[in-house]
Design an enzyme around this catalytic site. Structure first.
Site, mmCIF file in Angstrom:
data_model
loop_
_atom_site.group_PDB
_atom_site.id
_atom_site.type_symbol
_atom_site.label_atom_id
_atom_site.label_comp_id
_atom_site.label_asym_id
_atom_site.label_seq_id
_atom_site.Cartn_x
_atom_site.Cartn_y
_atom_site.Cartn_z
ATOM 1 N N HIS A 120 0.825 -1.206 0.000
ATOM 2 C CA HIS A 120 0.000 0.000 0.000
ATOM 3 C C HIS A 120 0.862 1.260 0.000
ATOM 4 O O HIS A 120 0.339 2.368 -0.136
ATOM 5 C CB HIS A 120 -0.894 0.024 1.242
ATOM 6 C CG HIS A 120 -1.860 -1.106 1.299
ATOM 7 N ND1 HIS A 120 -3.178 -0.967 0.947
ATOM 8 C CD2 HIS A 120 -1.702 -2.414 1.659
ATOM 9 C CE1 HIS A 120 -3.790 -2.124 1.102
ATOM 10 N NE2 HIS A 120 -2.920 -3.019 1.526
ATOM 11 N N ASP A 123 -6.687 3.450 -2.477
ATOM 12 C CA ASP A 123 -6.390 2.196 -1.805
ATOM 13 C C ASP A 123 -7.567 1.811 -0.908
ATOM 14 O O ASP A 123 -8.296 2.683 -0.423
ATOM 15 C CB ASP A 123 -5.123 2.398 -0.965
ATOM 16 C CG ASP A 123 -4.563 1.107 -0.444
ATOM 17 O OD1 ASP A 123 -3.608 0.616 -1.039
ATOM 18 O OD2 ASP A 123 -5.084 0.599 0.569
#
Length: 97
Positions: free
Chosen positions: A5, A75
């Protein structure tokens, strides 16, 4: 933040920082600069970290009003991002880094 991420989240952080926004560490009781999930130890800290992420929603909305992008890619750490994209009538995509 988990490594997969990191790049997209850093991109978003740079965008926020360039416009004077910062991760709301202090608002949730973390020391200033604690912006990485890697340093979270325990459930209570995890919950606080995700509370801080929720606090970023308003900042993102202000950025979208100012920048008027053609889409939003976010995300899954930002679960509210697709709702924000809908609010601004732009395509939104959530991915799992």
């Amino acid at each position: 933040m988990v490594h997969g991420h990191m790049i997209p989240t850093l991109d978003m952080a740079r965008l926020f920082a360039a416009r004077g926004a910062k991760f709301p560490s202090e608002e949730i009781g973390f020391p200033e600069g604690m912006e990485n999930f890697e340093y979270v130890t325990g459930m209570e800290m995890s919950l606080k970290f995700f509370m801080a992420i929720e606090l970023l929603q308003e900042t993102l909305e202000l950025l979208l009003m100012a920048l008027r992008p053609s889409c939003l890619v976010a995300d899954l750490f930002f679960p509210w991002a697709t709702d924000v994209a809908d609010k601004f009538d732009i395509p939104g995509l959530a991915f799992m880094g």
